[in-house]
Design a protein around this motif. Structure first.
Motif, mmCIF file in Angstrom:
data_model
loop_
_atom_site.group_PDB
_atom_site.id
_atom_site.type_symbol
_atom_site.label_atom_id
_atom_site.label_comp_id
_atom_site.label_asym_id
_atom_site.label_seq_id
_atom_site.Cartn_x
_atom_site.Cartn_y
_atom_site.Cartn_z
ATOM 1 N N ALA A 188 0.940 -1.234 -0.027
ATOM 2 C CA ALA A 188 0.129 -0.017 -0.106
ATOM 3 C C ALA A 188 0.941 1.286 0.010
ATOM 4 N N ARG A 189 1.823 1.280 0.907
ATOM 5 C CA ARG A 189 2.669 2.450 0.945
ATOM 6 C C ARG A 189 3.462 2.689 -0.421
ATOM 7 N N LEU A 190 4.001 1.583 -0.908
ATOM 8 C CA LEU A 190 4.680 1.592 -2.361
ATOM 9 C C LEU A 190 3.756 2.389 -3.400
ATOM 10 N N VAL A 191 2.526 2.125 -3.565
ATOM 11 C CA VAL A 191 1.626 2.980 -4.566
ATOM 12 C C VAL A 191 0.944 4.075 -3.896
ATOM 13 N N GLY A 192 1.409 4.511 -2.809
ATOM 14 C CA GLY A 192 0.634 5.598 -1.966
ATOM 15 C C GLY A 192 -0.842 5.518 -1.511
ATOM 16 N N ALA A 193 -1.234 4.264 -1.155
ATOM 17 C CA ALA A 193 -2.472 3.909 -1.026
ATOM 18 C C ALA A 193 -2.357 4.028 0.499
ATOM 19 N N PRO A 194 -3.506 4.601 1.166
ATOM 20 C CA PRO A 194 -3.565 4.454 2.692
ATOM 21 C C PRO A 194 -3.576 2.754 3.253
ATOM 22 N N CYS A 195 -2.796 2.938 4.327
ATOM 23 C CA CYS A 195 -2.461 1.671 5.042
ATOM 24 C C CYS A 195 -2.913 1.957 6.621
ATOM 25 N N HIS A 196 -3.878 0.959 7.083
ATOM 26 C CA HIS A 196 -4.534 1.056 8.509
ATOM 27 C C HIS A 196 -4.327 -0.539 9.078
ATOM 28 N N ALA A 197 -4.399 -0.485 10.169
ATOM 29 C CA ALA A 197 -4.864 -1.790 10.951
ATOM 30 C C ALA A 197 -6.014 -2.274 10.621
ATOM 31 N N VAL A 198 -5.760 -3.726 10.662
ATOM 32 C CA VAL A 198 -7.331 -4.320 10.125
ATOM 33 C C VAL A 198 -8.233 -4.003 11.437
ATOM 34 N N PRO A 199 -9.330 -3.770 11.224
ATOM 35 C CA PRO A 199 -10.574 -3.826 12.291
ATOM 36 C C PRO A 199 -10.814 -4.856 12.854
ATOM 37 N N GLN A 200 -11.309 -5.050 14.001
ATOM 38 C CA GLN A 200 -11.615 -5.935 14.693
ATOM 39 C C GLN A 200 -12.791 -6.748 14.096
ATOM 40 N N GLY A 201 -12.834 -7.920 13.912
ATOM 41 C CA GLY A 201 -13.982 -8.723 13.083
ATOM 42 C C GLY A 201 -13.373 -8.947 11.814
ATOM 43 N N GLY A 202 -12.381 -8.431 11.255
ATOM 44 C CA GLY A 202 -11.857 -8.452 9.841
ATOM 45 C C GLY A 202 -12.696 -8.233 8.766
ATOM 46 N N VAL A 203 -13.823 -7.239 9.012
ATOM 47 C CA VAL A 203 -14.424 -6.769 7.655
ATOM 48 C C VAL A 203 -13.824 -5.404 7.235
ATOM 49 N N VAL A 204 -13.490 -5.353 6.060
ATOM 50 C CA VAL A 204 -12.675 -4.391 5.600
ATOM 51 C C VAL A 204 -13.380 -4.007 4.366
ATOM 52 N N GLU A 205 -14.190 -2.503 4.227
ATOM 53 C CA GLU A 205 -14.812 -2.434 3.026
ATOM 54 C C GLU A 205 -14.174 -1.457 1.991
ATOM 55 N N GLY A 206 -14.173 -1.714 0.864
ATOM 56 C CA GLY A 206 -13.396 -1.433 -0.046
ATOM 57 C C GLY A 206 -11.749 -1.286 0.272
ATOM 58 N N GLY A 207 -11.331 -2.238 0.725
ATOM 59 C CA GLY A 207 -9.867 -2.404 1.077
ATOM 60 C C GLY A 207 -9.210 -3.596 0.596
ATOM 61 N N PHE A 208 -8.059 -3.741 0.975
ATOM 62 C CA PHE A 208 -7.225 -4.886 0.381
ATOM 63 C C PHE A 208 -6.595 -5.488 1.825
ATOM 64 N N VAL A 209 -6.511 -6.823 1.882
ATOM 65 C CA VAL A 209 -6.047 -7.414 3.147
ATOM 66 C C VAL A 209 -5.122 -8.361 2.852
ATOM 67 N N LEU A 210 -3.937 -8.475 3.153
ATOM 68 C CA LEU A 210 -2.937 -9.582 2.867
ATOM 69 C C LEU A 210 -2.768 -10.414 4.054
ATOM 70 N N LEU A 211 -3.212 -11.652 3.842
ATOM 71 C CA LEU A 211 -3.116 -12.739 4.863
ATOM 72 C C LEU A 211 -2.033 -13.668 4.669
ATOM 73 N N GLU A 212 -1.073 -13.831 5.672
ATOM 74 C CA GLU A 212 0.087 -14.539 5.396
ATOM 75 C C GLU A 212 0.188 -15.969 6.106
ATOM 76 N N ALA A 213 -1.152 -16.072 6.996
ATOM 77 C CA ALA A 213 -0.864 -17.258 8.028
ATOM 78 C C ALA A 213 -0.382 -18.384 7.599
ATOM 79 N N LEU A 214 -0.609 -18.767 6.262
ATOM 80 C CA LEU A 214 -0.412 -19.962 5.678
ATOM 81 C C LEU A 214 0.887 -20.035 4.993
ATOM 82 N N ALA A 215 1.656 -19.021 5.083
ATOM 83 C CA ALA A 215 2.917 -18.999 4.065
ATOM 84 C C ALA A 215 4.030 -19.826 4.639
ATOM 85 N N ASP A 216 4.299 -19.555 6.151
ATOM 86 C CA ASP A 216 5.393 -20.283 6.792
ATOM 87 C C ASP A 216 5.128 -21.737 6.749
#
Length: 101
Positions: free
Chosen positions: A1-29
């Motif tokens: 988000a920072r690379l393209v100048g998009a706003p970056c915020h903490a994920v709200p409780q409950g996980g619902v992000v309207e009009g946003g993008f969330v990257l989940l990396e829990a399965l990567a490792d």
């Protein structure tokens, strides 16, 4: 988000992000280390913390649509779910493997 100048915020409780993008990396490792037990645990946490609340948001009309993109070694699964599509009870659920062909 920072690379393209998009706003970056903490994920709200409950996980619902309207009009946003969330990257989940829990399965990567766990996937990279081939740890099936850690992977199953992580997918369970994602289900509880993300997918159930997102489904509830779709059902309640809080979200109109949801796009999920999964990256894999051999392909990408990209699925869009619309709130109205939840009413298509005549459509049989597809197995997860069918999205990776």
């Amino acid at each position: 988000a920072r690379l393209v100048g998009a706003p970056c915020h903490a994920v709200p409780q409950g996980g619902v992000v309207e009009g946003g993008f969330v990257l989940l990396e829990a399965l990567a490792d766990p996937a990279q280390s081939l740890d099936i037990h850690a992977w199953r645990s992580a997918i369970g946490e994602l289900e509880e913390c993300w997918f159930r609340p997102l489904l509830a948001a779709l059902k309640s009309g809080q979200l109109k649509h949801l796009r999920l993109t999964g990256l894999g070694d051999e392909g990408i699964a990209d699925v869009t779910v619309e709130a109205g599509g939840l009413w298509k009870f005549w459509r049989r659920p597809k197995p997860l493997e069918s999205f990776f062909r």
